[in-house]
Scaffold this motif. Structure first.
Motif, PDB file in Angstrom:
ATOM      1  N   HIS A  71       0.820  -1.207   0.000  1.00 37.38           N
ATOM      2  CA  HIS A  71       0.000   0.000   0.000  1.00 37.38           C
ATOM      3  C   HIS A  71       0.857   1.262   0.000  1.00 37.38           C
ATOM      4  O   HIS A  71       0.544   2.238  -0.699  1.00 37.38           O
ATOM      5  CB  HIS A  71      -0.925  -0.004   1.214  1.00 37.38           C
ATOM      6  CG  HIS A  71      -1.710   1.272   1.385  1.00 37.38           C
ATOM      7  ND1 HIS A  71      -2.805   1.585   0.594  1.00 37.38           N
ATOM      8  CD2 HIS A  71      -1.536   2.325   2.238  1.00 37.38           C
ATOM      9  CE1 HIS A  71      -3.272   2.765   0.950  1.00 37.38           C
ATOM     10  NE2 HIS A  71      -2.530   3.238   1.949  1.00 37.38           N
ATOM     11  N   TYR A  72       1.938   1.251   0.749  1.00 33.79           N
ATOM     12  CA  TYR A  72       2.815   2.417   0.822  1.00 33.79           C
ATOM     13  C   TYR A  72       3.934   2.375  -0.219  1.00 33.79           C
ATOM     14  O   TYR A  72       4.831   3.213  -0.194  1.00 33.79           O
ATOM     15  CB  TYR A  72       3.413   2.531   2.225  1.00 33.79           C
ATOM     16  CG  TYR A  72       2.416   3.027   3.246  1.00 33.79           C
ATOM     17  CD1 TYR A  72       2.043   4.368   3.290  1.00 33.79           C
ATOM     18  CD2 TYR A  72       1.828   2.152   4.156  1.00 33.79           C
ATOM     19  CE1 TYR A  72       1.119   4.822   4.219  1.00 33.79           C
ATOM     20  CE2 TYR A  72       0.898   2.600   5.090  1.00 33.79           C
ATOM     21  CZ  TYR A  72       0.559   3.938   5.116  1.00 33.79           C
ATOM     22  OH  TYR A  72      -0.367   4.382   6.031  1.00 33.79           O
ATOM     23  N   HIS A  73       3.877   1.394  -1.140  1.00 31.94           N
ATOM     24  CA  HIS A  73       4.852   1.245  -2.218  1.00 31.94           C
ATOM     25  C   HIS A  73       6.258   1.028  -1.674  1.00 31.94           C
ATOM     26  O   HIS A  73       7.239   1.537  -2.215  1.00 31.94           O
ATOM     27  CB  HIS A  73       4.806   2.467  -3.152  1.00 31.94           C
ATOM     28  CG  HIS A  73       3.438   2.773  -3.655  1.00 31.94           C
ATOM     29  ND1 HIS A  73       2.761   1.942  -4.534  1.00 31.94           N
ATOM     30  CD2 HIS A  73       2.591   3.800  -3.396  1.00 31.94           C
ATOM     31  CE1 HIS A  73       1.559   2.448  -4.796  1.00 31.94           C
ATOM     32  NE2 HIS A  73       1.436   3.562  -4.117  1.00 31.94           N
ATOM     33  N   TRP A  74       6.350   0.255  -0.589  1.00 35.49           N
ATOM     34  CA  TRP A  74       7.626  -0.075   0.024  1.00 35.49           C
ATOM     35  C   TRP A  74       8.035  -1.522  -0.254  1.00 35.49           C
ATOM     36  O   TRP A  74       9.024  -1.996   0.295  1.00 35.49           O
ATOM     37  CB  TRP A  74       7.560   0.148   1.538  1.00 35.49           C
ATOM     38  CG  TRP A  74       7.424   1.597   1.923  1.00 35.49           C
ATOM     39  CD1 TRP A  74       7.629   2.687   1.124  1.00 35.49           C
ATOM     40  CD2 TRP A  74       7.045   2.101   3.210  1.00 35.49           C
ATOM     41  NE1 TRP A  74       7.409   3.857   1.820  1.00 35.49           N
ATOM     42  CE2 TRP A  74       7.048   3.524   3.123  1.00 35.49           C
ATOM     43  CE3 TRP A  74       6.717   1.511   4.428  1.00 35.49           C
ATOM     44  CZ2 TRP A  74       6.724   4.345   4.198  1.00 35.49           C
ATOM     45  CZ3 TRP A  74       6.403   2.330   5.504  1.00 35.49           C
ATOM     46  CH2 TRP A  74       6.411   3.731   5.382  1.00 35.49           C
ATOM     47  N   ALA A  75       7.277  -2.219  -1.107  1.00 40.83           N
ATOM     48  CA  ALA A  75       7.563  -3.630  -1.390  1.00 40.83           C
ATOM     49  C   ALA A  75       8.243  -3.829  -2.741  1.00 40.83           C
ATOM     50  O   ALA A  75       8.569  -4.958  -3.106  1.00 40.83           O
ATOM     51  CB  ALA A  75       6.268  -4.444  -1.337  1.00 40.83           C
ATOM     52  N   GLY A  76       8.435  -2.737  -3.489  1.00 41.08           N
ATOM     53  CA  GLY A  76       9.121  -2.838  -4.771  1.00 41.08           C
ATOM     54  C   GLY A  76       8.255  -3.318  -5.919  1.00 41.08           C
ATOM     55  O   GLY A  76       8.761  -3.592  -7.006  1.00 41.08           O
ATOM     56  N   ARG A  77       6.952  -3.418  -5.719  1.00 45.52           N
ATOM     57  CA  ARG A  77       6.079  -3.907  -6.781  1.00 45.52           C
ATOM     58  C   ARG A  77       5.798  -2.832  -7.826  1.00 45.52           C
ATOM     59  O   ARG A  77       5.677  -1.649  -7.507  1.00 45.52           O
ATOM     60  CB  ARG A  77       4.753  -4.391  -6.200  1.00 45.52           C
ATOM     61  CG  ARG A  77       4.884  -5.625  -5.332  1.00 45.52           C
ATOM     62  CD  ARG A  77       3.520  -6.223  -5.043  1.00 45.52           C
ATOM     63  NE  ARG A  77       3.618  -7.352  -4.126  1.00 45.52           N
ATOM     64  CZ  ARG A  77       2.574  -8.071  -3.720  1.00 45.52           C
ATOM     65  NH1 ARG A  77       1.363  -7.749  -4.150  1.00 45.52           N
ATOM     66  NH2 ARG A  77       2.739  -9.077  -2.894  1.00 45.52           N
ATOM     67  N   ILE A  78       5.688  -3.256  -9.054  1.00 45.76           N
ATOM     68  CA  ILE A  78       5.297  -2.353 -10.132  1.00 45.76           C
ATOM     69  C   ILE A  78       3.824  -2.001  -9.961  1.00 45.76           C
ATOM     70  O   ILE A  78       2.997  -2.875  -9.670  1.00 45.76           O
ATOM     71  CB  ILE A  78       5.552  -3.011 -11.496  1.00 45.76           C
ATOM     72  CG1 ILE A  78       7.070  -3.127 -11.734  1.00 45.76           C
ATOM     73  CG2 ILE A  78       4.896  -2.236 -12.627  1.00 45.76           C
ATOM     74  CD1 ILE A  78       7.426  -3.879 -12.989  1.00 45.76           C
ATOM     75  N   ARG A  79       3.496  -0.726 -10.120  1.00 50.61           N
ATOM     76  CA  ARG A  79       2.099  -0.289  -9.966  1.00 50.61           C
ATOM     77  C   ARG A  79       1.263  -0.866 -11.113  1.00 50.61           C
ATOM     78  O   ARG A  79       1.448  -0.482 -12.271  1.00 50.61           O
ATOM     79  CB  ARG A  79       2.021   1.235  -9.988  1.00 50.61           C
ATOM     80  CG  ARG A  79       2.777   1.902  -8.825  1.00 50.61           C
ATOM     81  CD  ARG A  79       2.833   3.410  -9.018  1.00 50.61           C
ATOM     82  NE  ARG A  79       3.659   4.041  -7.999  1.00 50.61           N
ATOM     83  CZ  ARG A  79       3.190   4.754  -6.983  1.00 50.61           C
ATOM     84  NH1 ARG A  79       1.889   4.928  -6.869  1.00 50.61           N
ATOM     85  NH2 ARG A  79       4.001   5.294  -6.103  1.00 50.61           N
ATOM     86  N   PRO A  80       0.311  -1.752 -10.817  1.00 44.50           N
ATOM     87  CA  PRO A  80      -0.430  -2.403 -11.904  1.00 44.50           C
ATOM     88  C   PRO A  80      -1.499  -1.520 -12.535  1.00 44.50           C
ATOM     89  O   PRO A  80      -1.852  -1.711 -13.699  1.00 44.50           O
ATOM     90  CB  PRO A  80      -1.060  -3.622 -11.219  1.00 44.50           C
ATOM     91  CG  PRO A  80      -1.187  -3.213  -9.785  1.00 44.50           C
ATOM     92  CD  PRO A  80      -0.023  -2.301  -9.501  1.00 44.50           C
ATOM     93  N   HIS A  81      -2.028  -0.566 -11.789  1.00 43.16           N
ATOM     94  CA  HIS A  81      -3.146   0.229 -12.304  1.00 43.16           C
ATOM     95  C   HIS A  81      -2.804   1.719 -12.225  1.00 43.16           C
ATOM     96  O   HIS A  81      -2.850   2.322 -11.162  1.00 43.16           O
ATOM     97  CB  HIS A  81      -4.422  -0.079 -11.512  1.00 43.16           C
ATOM     98  CG  HIS A  81      -4.790  -1.526 -11.529  1.00 43.16           C
ATOM     99  ND1 HIS A  81      -5.192  -2.186 -12.668  1.00 43.16           N
ATOM    100  CD2 HIS A  81      -4.789  -2.454 -10.525  1.00 43.16           C
ATOM    101  CE1 HIS A  81      -5.439  -3.454 -12.382  1.00 43.16           C
ATOM    102  NE2 HIS A  81      -5.201  -3.640 -11.091  1.00 43.16           N
ATOM    103  N   VAL A  82      -2.436   2.270 -13.358  1.00 44.34           N
ATOM    104  CA  VAL A  82      -2.131   3.701 -13.475  1.00 44.34           C
ATOM    105  C   VAL A  82      -3.061   4.259 -14.549  1.00 44.34           C
ATOM    106  O   VAL A  82      -3.065   3.771 -15.686  1.00 44.34           O
ATOM    107  CB  VAL A  82      -0.658   3.929 -13.858  1.00 44.34           C
ATOM    108  CG1 VAL A  82      -0.388   5.405 -14.057  1.00 44.34           C
ATOM    109  CG2 VAL A  82       0.263   3.367 -12.776  1.00 44.34           C
ATOM    110  N   PRO A  83      -3.863   5.290 -14.253  1.00 42.44           N
ATOM    111  CA  PRO A  83      -4.887   5.757 -15.188  1.00 42.44           C
ATOM    112  C   PRO A  83      -4.356   6.684 -16.283  1.00 42.44           C
ATOM    113  O   PRO A  83      -5.142   7.381 -16.922  1.00 42.44           O
ATOM    114  CB  PRO A  83      -5.857   6.506 -14.270  1.00 42.44           C
ATOM    115  CG  PRO A  83      -4.995   7.030 -13.179  1.00 42.44           C
ATOM    116  CD  PRO A  83      -3.940   5.990 -12.952  1.00 42.44           C
ATOM    117  N   SER A  84      -3.057   6.702 -16.511  1.00 41.33           N
ATOM    118  CA  SER A  84      -2.489   7.576 -17.537  1.00 41.33           C
ATOM    119  C   SER A  84      -1.205   6.937 -18.045  1.00 41.33           C
ATOM    120  O   SER A  84      -1.005   5.732 -17.914  1.00 41.33           O
ATOM    121  CB  SER A  84      -2.239   8.974 -16.954  1.00 41.33           C
ATOM    122  OG  SER A  84      -1.410   8.887 -15.809  1.00 41.33           O
ATOM    123  N   ASP A  85      -0.309   7.732 -18.624  1.00 43.02           N
ATOM    124  CA  ASP A  85       0.944   7.201 -19.147  1.00 43.02           C
ATOM    125  C   ASP A  85       1.834   6.724 -17.998  1.00 43.02           C
ATOM    126  O   ASP A  85       1.753   7.226 -16.869  1.00 43.02           O
ATOM    127  CB  ASP A  85       1.652   8.291 -19.960  1.00 43.02           C
ATOM    128  CG  ASP A  85       2.714   7.714 -20.890  1.00 43.02           C
ATOM    129  OD1 ASP A  85       2.854   6.476 -20.954  1.00 43.02           O
ATOM    130  OD2 ASP A  85       3.414   8.512 -21.549  1.00 43.02           O
TER     131      ASP A  85
END
Length: 252
Positions: A71-85
């Protein structure tokens, strides 16, 4: 540098030359937990910035703890859902030496409209001013990938060597383009700093809203300069953490 010297130049047996890392980490945690006052504040500040800038990553066997890290983007995962470029540049060092302390990387992003589609060009340039010493500085061999919006269509990859990779990663909801890059070592001060580049050009999906560009930082990489051009909009940023850049066109 001290850790690298112990691991590589201490002439310890192969089985034990990195065993000191676990001992060192245990002592580091022990000392950190004893900290009080300004020392504790400094440690917490260092941890926070390390997590935000992905010098540190967290993984938990406990599901709820792992969900919190994600949730806090501290796990190194690629963001799967981005509503733009979206863009993430990932370098995978293929050499036996994983040390690139002196390597600098600059990314230029250019987005133009062609008919009913947007064409994006990402040029990654590597600079290595250090002399090859067979230890901390060696010729650079890497597999370079760009993660872009799902459904993007590759036009070309210039420079690089070997096969071109073009596939969809549905786990992270991204299209991926990749190729290998080779950068020879600098063996004399009379030689200029080593420089190499690779350019990815592709069509973005037709229905993609071009309201912003999300740039996700590769874990472990230091600050990276990015130069973004979108029609009449130009901006340069020093990427220290994941960053959303609003795309402004014709003053709107």
């Amino acid at each position: 540098m001290t850790m690298e010297t112990i691991a590589e130049h201490s002439h310890l047996p192969q089985a034990t030359r990195k065993a000191f890392i676990g001992v060192m980490m245990q002592e580091l945690l022990t000392q950190a937990l004893k900290a009080r006052g300004s020392a504790l504040v400094h440690i917490l500040d260092t941890l926070y910035h390390g997590l935000q800038r992905k010098y540190l990553l967290l993984w938990f066997a406990n599901t709820k703890s792992e969900e919190l890290a994600v949730h806090y983007h501290w796990a190194g995962r690629i963001r799967p859902h981005v509503p733009s470029d979206y863009l993430e540049v990932v370098d995978m060092n293929l050499g036996g030496h994983k040390d690139n302390f002196f390597m600098h990387e600059v990314v230029d992003v250019r987005i133009i409209r062609q008919h009913d589609r947007y064409v994006q060009t990402d040029t990654i340039t590597w600079y290595n001013p250090a002399l090859d010493n067979g230890w901390l500085v060696v010729p650079y061999q890497a597999y370079v990938r760009v993660y872009v919006p799902l459904g993007s269509q590759l036009i070309s990859i210039t420079a690089g060597n070997g096969p071109i990779f073009d596939y969809n990663n549905l786990t992270v909801n991204k299209t991926v383009f990749g190729r290998h890059i080779s950068l020879p070592g600098r063996t004399s001060l009379s030689q200029p700093a080593r420089r190499g580049s690779m350019t990815f050009t592709y069509l973005l999906p037709k229905t993609l809203p071009m309201t912003s560009l999300w740039i996700q930082k590769q874990p472990g990489i230091r600050v990276e300069p990015y130069h973004i051009s979108f029609g009449s909009f130009h901006r340069s940023v020093t990427l220290r953490e994941d960053t959303e850049i609003p795309l402004v066109l014709n003053g709107t």
